[in-house]
Design an enzyme around this catalytic site. Sequence first.
Site, PDB file in Angstrom:
ATOM      1  N   CYS A  13     -11.311   1.554  -8.789  1.00 27.11           N
ATOM      2  CA  CYS A  13     -11.080   0.857  -7.522  1.00 27.11           C
ATOM      3  C   CYS A  13     -10.067  -0.256  -7.738  1.00 27.11           C
ATOM      4  CB  CYS A  13     -12.386   0.298  -6.953  1.00 27.11           C
ATOM      5  SG  CYS A  13     -13.092  -1.017  -7.965  1.00 27.11           S
ATOM      6  N   CYS A  16     -10.831  -2.970 -10.271  1.00 24.16           N
ATOM      7  CA  CYS A  16     -10.519  -2.660 -11.674  1.00 24.16           C
ATOM      8  C   CYS A  16      -9.080  -3.053 -11.986  1.00 24.16           C
ATOM      9  CB  CYS A  16     -10.701  -1.170 -11.941  1.00 24.16           C
ATOM     10  SG  CYS A  16     -12.368  -0.543 -11.641  1.00 24.16           S
ATOM     11  N   ASP A 402      17.283   7.790   7.572  1.00 27.32           N
ATOM     12  CA  ASP A 402      18.417   8.537   7.035  1.00 27.32           C
ATOM     13  C   ASP A 402      19.044   9.325   8.191  1.00 27.32           C
ATOM     14  OD1 ASP A 402      20.076   9.951   5.130  1.00 27.32           O
ATOM     15  OD2 ASP A 402      18.731  11.653   5.436  1.00 27.32           O
TER      16      ASP A 402
END
Length: 688
Positions: A13, A16, A402
């Site tokens: 997660c 961590c 683009d």
Amino acid sequence: MSAVDLDLEGMTCASCAARIEKKLNALPGVEATVNFATHTAHVELPGDITVQDCVQAVEKAGYGAAEHQGEHDHNDPTLLRRLIVAAVLAVPVIVLSMAMPESMTQMWLIAALATPVVVWGAWPFHRAAFLAARHGGTTMDTLVSLGVIAAYVWSLVAILTGGHIYFEVAVTVTTFLLAGRYAESRAKDRAGQAVTALLKMGAKDATVIRDGQEVQVPIGELAVGDEFLVRPGEKVATDAVVVSGASAVDNALITGESVPIEVGVGDEIIGAAVNQTGRLIARAVRVGADTELAQIAAAVERAQTGKAPVQRLADRVSSVFVPVVLILSVLTAAGWLLVGASWTQAFTAAVAVLIIACPCALGLATPTAILVGTGKGAQMGILISGPEVLERTRTIDTVVLDKTGTLTQGRIEVEVDSSEPDFGRLVGTLESASEHPVGRAIARALPERGELEDFEAVPGRGVRGRVDGVEVVAGTPAWLAELGHEVSEEASVVVAWNGRVTGRIRVADTVRPTSAEAVRQLRGLGLRTVLLTGDARVPAQQVAAEVGVDEVIAEVTPLDKLAHVRRLQESGATVAMVGDGVNDSAALVQADLGIAMGAGADVAIAASDITLVRSEPLGIVDAIRLSRRTLGTIKQNLFWAFAYNSAAIPLAMAGLLTPMVAGGAMAFSSVFVVLNSLRLRGFKSIAG
């Protein structure tokens, strides 16, 4: 300072990631950024700190680390097996529990079926919760592990004491959360795929000219100064300069230019571009990591590593919620004992607190909304990679578009301007002999044919010849001017015969029918629009005027695109980038949100957060609307889960909720979350 990238193991997660980042940054002079999505850390090291020092710091935090060695799979290989086993065993547990078993045999059978799910199936949650506890922290996994264990242990006690069992709670929580974890893991290694797809685009070998002989060598053996052959239809082996021959080279995937460009002696050509017509001999000027393609790949990798770690809403709240629930559960047991209650009453009330706080609804809040939202998106041709994408979509204020293949069709269209009755026959016949892509497009647009008596192609200039007895010349405005004709620079191709200009042909990329409406809708969502293209300024401005974008940036290289996106971010904008080519890939990753048109290059799709299966500009609007709606649903679910639990906890502490009632209330909370998520199935597309 030197830099190193680390592959990380054991993260489950965002908490961590934050813990590892904190440990690394505690080393003197170290600056580290940990990316939960790619399971990597980018570390800036002073001279006195080694890579091994960093690895040891990560290991002390309870995780694994190794120096980055390219593409790496961080997914738990057992996750799918755990999910299948949990789902298969959960069904009979739920069915048997609904029958309100009374005999010891039935209850022990349910316990036997539930045990593998709780112990082995939920092991990733238990392990992560233990690691967090070792370092004084709590995460979403702590809530899951506690809830599953509390329901399971209480049920075992209940079998022995004659109480109500809650095994179905434990297996349901585990199964649903494993499903959510597996769905997330599917997207974990997309970042590495982007770089791999880029590098696969290059040529695999080159035909080198040595002592007058053609020798086939692997691309890795090509050296600066080597001369190599590029036949029509082949990819250019590496960045080079043409030393012999002339041709048209298609750079569309690399630079975004919609029309192939003419090259001759002295012109530079880019590795991985496709040679269209003529035979070229080129001298290598950049090889390996120095090539344009390799630099784009490196930019993609750097941009991925540099993304800030995503903090999931549930983790942020659970860091406070879990410790509070644990304290309240202990206080509940102590309080009942102090007022003279029995150990059974005290334990019952304490377990009721844990069960009502069990994160079933909390755990379902994100996965169910993601599954329904992404499922609806898939039906509409919108592929969303994961929850972190939705969180970023909410804050987007600028959309960079683009041109070629995104707002335009990506194919050459021809527009003729001439009043000559013979124009179509004469020019169509002349261009039918041309191998140039523009000539072929003109020939397709002018199908009438006469008799071609003579033909000459002039590389970089155009074509001329005799058609039905008439000397016809068709080529660039500059060439026609050299031949003494008065010409306008507005045309792509100018045509003349009998000493005068007889017509002009504009060759351009056609705007998609829905591009203007898509831009209008984006602006209606309060988003600023920017056209960013490698194409020439004039066609870019024409497209911009037609679709109504706010700003135009033209004639940029792939790395310029990345730099422009970064510049917008540094000015305070939160940027979504929409593209379809290799030239867009680094910018797609650098942007806060990358959206790829599905008909584009695989590398652009791999580098993006959202992929539009159909190359439909209105899909951009749908993707942003659906992402925002899904995120809104997740927030509603999380609010309900926390608010509901928080309101019910005092009742459990007061002994007004038995574990059985608490389990029922928690189940109702879960049903509400699921039903709320299912409302996303009613989302309507504006793209039709």
